[in-house]
Scaffold this motif. Structure first.
Motif, PDB file in Angstrom:
ATOM      1  N   MET A 140       0.839  -1.262  -0.146  1.00  0.00           N
ATOM      2  CA  MET A 140       0.048   0.015  -0.065  1.00  0.00           C
ATOM      3  C   MET A 140       0.916   1.330  -0.106  1.00  0.00           C
ATOM      4  N   PHE A 141       0.365   2.005  -0.681  1.00  0.00           N
ATOM      5  CA  PHE A 141       1.137   3.532  -0.772  1.00  0.00           C
ATOM      6  C   PHE A 141       0.186   4.519  -0.132  1.00  0.00           C
ATOM      7  N   ARG A 142       0.430   4.939   1.036  1.00  0.00           N
ATOM      8  CA  ARG A 142      -0.471   5.877   1.927  1.00  0.00           C
ATOM      9  C   ARG A 142      -0.276   7.439   1.163  1.00  0.00           C
ATOM     10  N   SER A 143      -1.357   8.266   1.219  1.00  0.00           N
ATOM     11  CA  SER A 143      -1.370   9.411   0.486  1.00  0.00           C
ATOM     12  C   SER A 143      -0.976  10.427   1.299  1.00  0.00           C
ATOM     13  N   GLY A 144      -0.070  10.526   2.289  1.00  0.00           N
ATOM     14  CA  GLY A 144       0.411  11.349   3.175  1.00  0.00           C
ATOM     15  C   GLY A 144       1.193  12.621   2.689  1.00  0.00           C
ATOM     16  N   THR A 145       2.246  11.997   1.864  1.00  0.00           N
ATOM     17  CA  THR A 145       3.396  12.869   1.583  1.00  0.00           C
ATOM     18  C   THR A 145       3.874  12.364   0.323  1.00  0.00           C
ATOM     19  N   PHE A 146       4.526  13.589  -0.440  1.00  0.00           N
ATOM     20  CA  PHE A 146       5.332  12.761  -1.725  1.00  0.00           C
ATOM     21  C   PHE A 146       6.666  12.092  -1.238  1.00  0.00           C
ATOM     22  N   ALA A 147       7.273  11.404  -2.001  1.00  0.00           N
ATOM     23  CA  ALA A 147       8.452  10.738  -1.522  1.00  0.00           C
ATOM     24  C   ALA A 147       9.642  11.906  -0.821  1.00  0.00           C
ATOM     25  N   SER A 148       9.182  13.023  -1.475  1.00  0.00           N
ATOM     26  CA  SER A 148      10.565  14.002  -1.270  1.00  0.00           C
ATOM     27  C   SER A 148      10.023  14.747  -0.130  1.00  0.00           C
ATOM     28  N   GLY A 149       8.701  14.618   0.658  1.00  0.00           N
ATOM     29  CA  GLY A 149       8.312  15.160   1.912  1.00  0.00           C
ATOM     30  C   GLY A 149       7.273  16.418   1.402  1.00  0.00           C
ATOM     31  N   ALA A 150       6.981  16.619   0.324  1.00  0.00           N
ATOM     32  CA  ALA A 150       6.118  17.871   0.091  1.00  0.00           C
ATOM     33  C   ALA A 150       4.590  17.063   0.380  1.00  0.00           C
ATOM     34  N   PRO A 151       3.598  18.113   0.701  1.00  0.00           N
ATOM     35  CA  PRO A 151       2.405  17.654   1.088  1.00  0.00           C
ATOM     36  C   PRO A 151       1.636  17.159  -0.348  1.00  0.00           C
ATOM     37  N   PRO A 170       4.498  15.424  -9.860  1.00  0.00           N
ATOM     38  CA  PRO A 170       5.337  15.378 -10.914  1.00  0.00           C
ATOM     39  C   PRO A 170       5.536  13.870 -11.451  1.00  0.00           C
ATOM     40  N   GLU A 171       6.031  13.801 -12.674  1.00  0.00           N
ATOM     41  CA  GLU A 171       6.008  12.601 -13.332  1.00  0.00           C
ATOM     42  C   GLU A 171       7.013  11.587 -12.710  1.00  0.00           C
ATOM     43  N   TRP A 172       7.932  11.981 -12.006  1.00  0.00           N
ATOM     44  CA  TRP A 172       8.953  11.198 -11.035  1.00  0.00           C
ATOM     45  C   TRP A 172       8.225  10.374 -10.197  1.00  0.00           C
ATOM     46  N   TYR A 173       7.204  11.241  -9.308  1.00  0.00           N
ATOM     47  CA  TYR A 173       6.702  10.837  -8.190  1.00  0.00           C
ATOM     48  C   TYR A 173       5.727   9.800  -8.651  1.00  0.00           C
ATOM     49  N   VAL A 174       4.877   9.872  -9.743  1.00  0.00           N
ATOM     50  CA  VAL A 174       3.964   8.782 -10.117  1.00  0.00           C
ATOM     51  C   VAL A 174       4.740   7.670 -10.429  1.00  0.00           C
ATOM     52  N   ASP A 175       5.582   7.914 -11.335  1.00  0.00           N
ATOM     53  CA  ASP A 175       6.409   6.634 -11.627  1.00  0.00           C
ATOM     54  C   ASP A 175       6.992   5.833 -10.467  1.00  0.00           C
ATOM     55  N   SER A 176       7.301   6.424  -9.208  1.00  0.00           N
ATOM     56  CA  SER A 176       8.126   5.865  -8.363  1.00  0.00           C
ATOM     57  C   SER A 176       6.885   4.993  -7.530  1.00  0.00           C
ATOM     58  N   ILE A 177       5.556   5.571  -7.519  1.00  0.00           N
ATOM     59  CA  ILE A 177       4.378   4.831  -6.827  1.00  0.00           C
ATOM     60  C   ILE A 177       4.024   3.485  -7.744  1.00  0.00           C
ATOM     61  N   MET A 178       4.214   3.786  -9.088  1.00  0.00           N
ATOM     62  CA  MET A 178       3.888   2.550  -9.743  1.00  0.00           C
ATOM     63  C   MET A 178       4.773   1.437  -9.377  1.00  0.00           C
ATOM     64  N   VAL A 179       6.250   1.853  -9.278  1.00  0.00           N
ATOM     65  CA  VAL A 179       7.207   0.930  -8.972  1.00  0.00           C
ATOM     66  C   VAL A 179       6.831   0.557  -7.733  1.00  0.00           C
ATOM     67  N   THR A 197       9.359   0.647  -0.555  1.00  0.00           N
ATOM     68  CA  THR A 197       9.868   1.952  -0.402  1.00  0.00           C
ATOM     69  C   THR A 197      11.318   1.981  -0.959  1.00  0.00           C
ATOM     70  N   TRP A 198      11.876   0.767  -0.653  1.00  0.00           N
ATOM     71  CA  TRP A 198      13.100   0.941  -0.981  1.00  0.00           C
ATOM     72  C   TRP A 198      13.282   1.059  -2.474  1.00  0.00           C
ATOM     73  N   TYR A 199      12.611   0.028  -3.268  1.00  0.00           N
ATOM     74  CA  TYR A 199      12.749   0.016  -4.917  1.00  0.00           C
ATOM     75  C   TYR A 199      11.989   1.252  -5.349  1.00  0.00           C
ATOM     76  N   GLU A 242      15.924   7.004  -7.902  1.00  0.00           N
ATOM     77  CA  GLU A 242      17.332   7.591  -8.067  1.00  0.00           C
ATOM     78  C   GLU A 242      18.114   7.312  -9.332  1.00  0.00           C
ATOM     79  N   GLU A 243      17.657   6.051  -9.944  1.00  0.00           N
ATOM     80  CA  GLU A 243      18.185   5.476 -11.180  1.00  0.00           C
ATOM     81  C   GLU A 243      17.519   6.441 -12.287  1.00  0.00           C
ATOM     82  N   ARG A 244      16.439   6.723 -12.228  1.00  0.00           N
ATOM     83  CA  ARG A 244      15.591   7.481 -13.507  1.00  0.00           C
ATOM     84  C   ARG A 244      15.645   8.841 -13.400  1.00  0.00           C
TER      85      ARG A 244
END
Length: 499
Positions: A1-12, A321-330, A358-360, A366-368
């Motif tokens: 599950m990915f909870r919708s509290g924060t961006f991976a970067s910490g932004a609301p 942001p695109e990177w954020y959505v991509d990371s949730i997909m992964v 969360t690790w992957y 990081e890689e993309r």
């Protein structure tokens, strides 16, 4: 599950968790009273966080679920649940987890059985007691209520055009009778009857569509065992899109038909993301994968097995942001290995699911996209003592507050869990860590595993006992020093009630 509290970067994140709007029906399991000298009581398998989840005395081999949808997502569905199981001890009564529905009849091995409710259990008394190591088939005719259970998130999720499921952590039994604990995985056959114009999709691969008058019955079967919390059924005015992943893997996505074109740029990314994960941990563990784009606001995304649940708006809100959505997909894709194929033995092992996902997620970013893992882990380290004070150590999370069962999904098991993996990689080195990850998903594929199993395999892989090193990371009130980073500092923690 990915909870919708924060961006991976910490932004609301610009969305509030969808709140249950009404408490409609009290939990109801109606039926005959058990004719027995002892009163019926709810049972459990001893889970520290959910003491009444699961039931002792049997091991489920297979579920056969049939739902009939009449076209309204506010009316109860007619349903039949058939459970094939082995007893693991003599049983005079059999407890199933079930609430928020009405039971019409129960059969055990083809004979009518008495039944009653106890807490959130359906207690069944077969005509003849069951012996040890005995095969049994239980058939329950019942309703399945899509209105929100009082005080609960999940179960059936009402979408703009139908229904979907979100059963994590303890609400599968508000949808169908079951042994609702991830330690008892089973094969599933799922049948859905719906009016013409609707499309039904479920876990696994399609096994036929039958038409009778103005209705269609869709059948799906899993090829791998599955925990009840990972079951998925989508009913809606949907389009199923097909593409091919690595090794000719069937990839199917379920989208609201009217949004098909807007969602396609995201959906076409999945095959490459699967290939990326396979390079990290080995071959994809199931028979198919895809995304279910639900036209609903849930406040989370969910790794239902072979068909991950996503909110449509996640992909159509320009603020993300695109990177954020991509990371949730992964993140949800990684769960297919960590949490779905290898399921937690107890809910206290949740960090193994969420920490790995969360690790992957972070490695992919990081890689993309150049968002360094080290920077994210350093930020997490700084607040980790606060997470432990609020939610407990990652491998010993605090019990969820009443009415907030998904409250176990806190930062201490997400980035806090990933922080354990980072510390472990720092301690044993990247080559050994990578071997451990592949060995973990290989050794426990299609099974369940615990934190103790992970510590044992890490020690085996490293060639030395790591229990002393990992104990503080897993169970300590304070976060240990980070290997290789003596300059990393933790902010002072303040004790806070669990939320």
């Amino acid at each position: 599950m990915f909870r919708s509290g924060t961006f991976a970067s910490g932004a609301p994140r610009a969305r509030n968790l969808r709140r249950l709007r009404s408490a409609l029906l009290a939990s109801a399991v109606s039926g005959c009273l058990v004719a027995a000298s002892a009163p019926a009581v709810p049972l459990g398998v001893g889970d520290r966080l959910f003491p009444y989840l699961g039931n002792p005395g049997y091991d489920v081999a297979a579920y056969d679920l049939s739902f009939t949808y009449g076209g309204s997502n506010s009316e109860p569905l007619q349903a039949v649940t058939t459970i094939d199981a082995w007893t693991t001890r003599p049983l005079d009564t059999v407890n199933l987890d079930f609430t928020h529905g009405e039971v019409e009849s129960v059969m055990v091995d083809g004979e009518p059985a008495a039944f009653t409710g106890a807490g959130e259990d359906l207690v069944i008394t077969p005509e003849d007691p069951l012996g040890d190591d005995e095969w049994m088939r239980i058939t329950v005719r019942h309703t399945s209520d899509p209105t929100p259970p009082p005080g609960r998130d999940g179960g059936w999720v009402r979408t703009a055009d139908g229904l979907a499921m979100a059963n994590q952590a303890d609400v599968a039994h508000t949808v169908f009778p079951c042994n609702d604990h991830p330690s008892d995985k089973a094969l599933f056959t799922i049948r859905v009857t719906a009016p013409s114009g609707y499309t039904a999709v479920a876990n696994g691969l399609p096994a036929g569509v039958d038409r009778e008058g103005d209705t269609l019955t869709w059948t799906y079967r899993t090829r791998h065992p599955m925990a009840t919390e990972l079951a998925q059924v989508s009913i809606g005015r949907s389009t199923v899109l097909h593409r091919t992943g690595p090794h000719d893997l069937p990839v199917r996505d379920v989208v609201p038909t009217q949004y098909r074109e807007q969602l396609e740029p995201w959906l076409k990314k999945t095959p490459e993301q699967i290939s990326w994960m396979e390079r990290k941990v080995g071959r994809y563990p199931f028979e198919t994968y895809g995304l279910l784009m639900a036209d609903a606001s849930t406040g989370y995304e969910l790794e239902t097995q072979t068909l991950s649940l996503f909110e449509r708006e996640l992909f159509m809100e320009p603020a993300y942001p695109e990177w954020y959505v991509d990371s949730i997909m992964v993140h949800e894709l990684a769960h297919q290995w960590f949490g779905d194929s290898v399921s937690p033995r107890a809910w206290s092992d949740l960090w193994l699911n969420e920490g790995h996902a969360t690790w992957y997620e972070a490695l992919y970013a990081e890689e993309r996209d150049g968002r360094t893992l080290e920077a994210r882990m350093r930020a997490a380290y700084g607040v980790s003592d606060r997470w432990r004070a609020s939610g407990g150590p990652p491998a010993a999370p605090k019990v969820p507050a009443p009415g907030d069962k998904i409250g176990i999904f806190r930062p201490n098991v997400y980035d806090g869990g990933a922080l354990i993996l980072y510390a472990l990689r720092q301690e044993i080195g990247t080559p050994a860590f990578d071997r451990l990850e592949r060995a973990w998903v290989s050794r426990y594929r299609d099974g369940v595993a615990s934190t103790g199993d992970f510590v044992a395999l890490a020690s085996e892989t490293a060639g030395r006992d790591l229990s002393g090193f990992l104990d503080g990371w897993l169970y300590g009130e304070k976060t240990p020093p980070m290997p290789g980073h003596p300059d990393w500092k933790r902010q002072a923690a303040t004790t806070a009630p669990a939320k």
